[in-house]
Design a protein around this motif. Structure first.
Motif, PDB file in Angstrom:
ATOM      1  N   ALA A  49       0.833  -1.207   0.000  1.00  0.00           N
ATOM      2  CA  ALA A  49       0.000   0.000   0.000  1.00  0.00           C
ATOM      3  C   ALA A  49       0.869   1.259   0.000  1.00  0.00           C
ATOM      4  CB  ALA A  49      -0.924  -0.005   1.206  1.00  0.00           C
ATOM      5  N   ALA A  50       1.963   1.235   0.756  1.00  0.00           N
ATOM      6  CA  ALA A  50       2.861   2.392   0.803  1.00  0.00           C
ATOM      7  C   ALA A  50       3.534   2.625  -0.545  1.00  0.00           C
ATOM      8  CB  ALA A  50       3.909   2.183   1.891  1.00  0.00           C
ATOM      9  N   LEU A  51       3.934   1.537  -1.196  1.00  0.00           N
ATOM     10  CA  LEU A  51       4.561   1.661  -2.509  1.00  0.00           C
ATOM     11  C   LEU A  51       3.561   2.163  -3.550  1.00  0.00           C
ATOM     12  CD1 LEU A  51       6.673  -1.624  -2.486  1.00  0.00           C
ATOM     13  CD2 LEU A  51       7.523   0.711  -2.169  1.00  0.00           C
ATOM     14  N   ARG A  52       2.327   1.667  -3.465  1.00  0.00           N
ATOM     15  CA  ARG A  52       1.286   2.123  -4.384  1.00  0.00           C
ATOM     16  C   ARG A  52       1.017   3.616  -4.180  1.00  0.00           C
ATOM     17  NH1 ARG A  52      -2.304  -1.579  -6.512  1.00  0.00           N
ATOM     18  NH2 ARG A  52      -3.086   0.261  -7.619  1.00  0.00           N
ATOM     19  N   ALA A  53       1.079   4.054  -2.940  1.00  0.00           N
ATOM     20  CA  ALA A  53       0.860   5.471  -2.640  1.00  0.00           C
ATOM     21  C   ALA A  53       1.961   6.348  -3.232  1.00  0.00           C
ATOM     22  CB  ALA A  53       0.786   5.688  -1.126  1.00  0.00           C
ATOM     23  N   HIS A  54       3.117   5.741  -3.522  1.00  0.00           N
ATOM     24  CA  HIS A  54       4.224   6.473  -4.138  1.00  0.00           C
ATOM     25  C   HIS A  54       4.245   6.292  -5.656  1.00  0.00           C
ATOM     26  CE1 HIS A  54       5.730   7.203  -0.110  1.00  0.00           C
ATOM     27  NE2 HIS A  54       6.682   7.962  -0.625  1.00  0.00           N
ATOM     28  N   ALA A  99      13.215   7.198  -1.983  1.00  0.00           N
ATOM     29  CA  ALA A  99      11.829   7.411  -1.577  1.00  0.00           C
ATOM     30  C   ALA A  99      11.098   6.086  -1.385  1.00  0.00           C
ATOM     31  CB  ALA A  99      11.116   8.268  -2.626  1.00  0.00           C
ATOM     32  N   LEU A 100      11.314   5.141  -2.294  1.00  0.00           N
ATOM     33  CA  LEU A 100      10.655   3.834  -2.170  1.00  0.00           C
ATOM     34  C   LEU A 100      11.173   3.080  -0.951  1.00  0.00           C
ATOM     35  CD1 LEU A 100      10.634   2.684  -5.905  1.00  0.00           C
ATOM     36  CD2 LEU A 100       8.734   3.642  -4.584  1.00  0.00           C
ATOM     37  N   LEU A 101      12.464   3.172  -0.711  1.00  0.00           N
ATOM     38  CA  LEU A 101      13.037   2.495   0.451  1.00  0.00           C
ATOM     39  C   LEU A 101      12.470   3.051   1.746  1.00  0.00           C
ATOM     40  CD1 LEU A 101      15.040   0.582   1.795  1.00  0.00           C
ATOM     41  CD2 LEU A 101      16.809   2.321   1.482  1.00  0.00           C
ATOM     42  N   ASN A 102      12.418   4.371   1.848  1.00  0.00           N
ATOM     43  CA  ASN A 102      11.893   4.973   3.071  1.00  0.00           C
ATOM     44  C   ASN A 102      10.419   4.645   3.277  1.00  0.00           C
ATOM     45  OD1 ASN A 102      14.286   6.103   3.885  1.00  0.00           O
ATOM     46  ND2 ASN A 102      13.927   8.038   2.845  1.00  0.00           N
ATOM     47  N   ALA A 103       9.657   4.600   2.183  1.00  0.00           N
ATOM     48  CA  ALA A 103       8.241   4.247   2.299  1.00  0.00           C
ATOM     49  C   ALA A 103       8.081   2.826   2.822  1.00  0.00           C
ATOM     50  CB  ALA A 103       7.555   4.383   0.940  1.00  0.00           C
ATOM     51  N   ALA A 107       6.637   1.520   6.521  1.00  0.00           N
ATOM     52  CA  ALA A 107       5.502   0.593   6.563  1.00  0.00           C
ATOM     53  C   ALA A 107       5.797  -0.665   7.355  1.00  0.00           C
ATOM     54  CB  ALA A 107       5.096   0.224   5.132  1.00  0.00           C
ATOM     55  N   ALA A 108       7.017  -1.165   7.284  1.00  0.00           N
ATOM     56  CA  ALA A 108       7.325  -2.469   7.902  1.00  0.00           C
ATOM     57  C   ALA A 108       8.290  -2.384   9.066  1.00  0.00           C
ATOM     58  CB  ALA A 108       7.896  -3.421   6.842  1.00  0.00           C
ATOM     59  N   GLY A 109       8.947  -1.254   9.252  1.00  0.00           N
ATOM     60  CA  GLY A 109       9.892  -1.125  10.353  1.00  0.00           C
ATOM     61  C   GLY A 109      11.000  -2.167  10.272  1.00  0.00           C
ATOM     62  N   ASN A 110      11.328  -2.754  11.415  1.00  0.00           N
ATOM     63  CA  ASN A 110      12.409  -3.730  11.466  1.00  0.00           C
ATOM     64  C   ASN A 110      12.047  -5.085  10.886  1.00  0.00           C
ATOM     65  OD1 ASN A 110      14.195  -1.925  12.661  1.00  0.00           O
ATOM     66  ND2 ASN A 110      13.538  -2.462  14.737  1.00  0.00           N
ATOM     67  N   ASN A 111      10.823  -5.237  10.413  1.00  0.00           N
ATOM     68  CA  ASN A 111      10.456  -6.460   9.698  1.00  0.00           C
ATOM     69  C   ASN A 111      10.899  -6.419   8.230  1.00  0.00           C
ATOM     70  OD1 ASN A 111       7.721  -6.279  11.743  1.00  0.00           O
ATOM     71  ND2 ASN A 111       8.804  -8.226  11.589  1.00  0.00           N
ATOM     72  N   ALA A 183      16.508  10.041   2.833  1.00  0.00           N
ATOM     73  CA  ALA A 183      16.558   9.474   1.489  1.00  0.00           C
ATOM     74  C   ALA A 183      17.988   9.152   1.094  1.00  0.00           C
ATOM     75  CB  ALA A 183      15.952  10.456   0.493  1.00  0.00           C
ATOM     76  N   ILE A 184      18.162   8.052   0.385  1.00  0.00           N
ATOM     77  CA  ILE A 184      19.455   7.654  -0.136  1.00  0.00           C
ATOM     78  C   ILE A 184      19.452   7.915  -1.633  1.00  0.00           C
ATOM     79  CG2 ILE A 184      21.012   5.716  -0.548  1.00  0.00           C
ATOM     80  CD1 ILE A 184      20.017   4.482   1.994  1.00  0.00           C
ATOM     81  N   ASN A 185      20.424   8.668  -2.095  1.00  0.00           N
ATOM     82  CA  ASN A 185      20.531   8.950  -3.513  1.00  0.00           C
ATOM     83  C   ASN A 185      21.579   8.030  -4.121  1.00  0.00           C
ATOM     84  OD1 ASN A 185      18.669  11.145  -3.521  1.00  0.00           O
ATOM     85  ND2 ASN A 185      20.242  12.450  -2.618  1.00  0.00           N
ATOM     86  N   VAL A 186      21.204   7.330  -5.172  1.00  0.00           N
ATOM     87  CA  VAL A 186      22.129   6.446  -5.862  1.00  0.00           C
ATOM     88  C   VAL A 186      22.220   6.901  -7.312  1.00  0.00           C
ATOM     89  CG1 VAL A 186      21.781   4.449  -4.373  1.00  0.00           C
ATOM     90  CG2 VAL A 186      20.245   4.815  -6.297  1.00  0.00           C
TER      91      VAL A 186
END
Length: 204
Positions: A49-54, A99-103, A107-111, A183-186
């Motif tokens: 859901a978080a990824l879809r929101a992005h 942005a996708l990584l942070n989302a 959403a899942a935290g340490n999981n 955010a991590i920029n690559v």
């Protein structure tokens, strides 16, 4: 036995990547299977859901693996169960990794685990054609040199076998919420394809 010479030629061509692929994992350890599976299912739904929101579309998301296994701990302690769900995400926007990584982390935290990140070229057909041509040119040049050394002239090609390799940019990480608060920029580098041809030339 056929007379002639067998040579190997290789050609490698690079191009700018046009697709970003990220592989996320959602994992949970619990004392029973039902709890482990339920927790992973809930967290996976939240990540999706978080990824879809992005802006990630349904066609850009896919499950690559689901696993549940018994986790053995120290002797005398209770046995637990580890459940995991692996999600592959694809985006044409190469700048969206952070942005996708942070989302997903939110959403899942340490999981959450980050199993891999890759820049790639979606359609490699033109690069493969160019690499194939370079490989054959190299093979012919080798064969002509060897034929000259042996006092022969090259005839027709009697056999060709091909092998392809791809060299996309790839990174692997282990994620935790604290590690990715910003955010991590690559920066994507070129992706390459390589074709190797084994060519048999008969003597003229």
């Amino acid at each position: 036995m056929d007379t002639g010479v067998t040579v190997v030629g290789s050609g490698r061509v690079s191009g700018a990547p046009d697709v970003l692929r990220v592989t996320f994992g959602v994992e949970h350890f619990a004392p029973d299977v039902a709890s482990a599976v339920a927790r992973v299912g809930d967290r996976t739904d939240t990540v999706i859901a978080a990824l879809r929101a992005h802006g990630i579309e349904e066609s850009q998301l896919g499950t690559s693996a689901v696993n549940v296994f018994q986790h053995y701990r120290e002797p005398g302690t209770d046995v637990g169960y580890q459940a995991s769900h692996t999600i592959q995400v694809e985006s044409k926007d190469l700048s969206r990794f952070g942005a996708l990584l942070n989302a997903a982390v939110d959403a899942a935290g340490n999981n959450l685990t980050l199993n891999g990140m890759q820049f790639d070229i979606e359609d490699k057909s033109e690069l493969l054609t160019q690499a194939r041509e370079l490989a054959f040119q190299q093979a012919r040049a080798k064969a002509e040199h060897l034929a000259g050394l042996a006092g022969f002239s090259l005839g027709s090609v009697s056999a060709i076998s091909e092998n392809q390799n791809q060299f996309p940019i790839h990174r692997a990480y282990s994620a935790s919420k604290a590690a990715f608060d910003s955010a991590i920029n690559v920066v994507p580098g070129d992706s390459s394809v390589e074709v190797t041809l084994e060519v048999h030339f008969a003597w003229a």
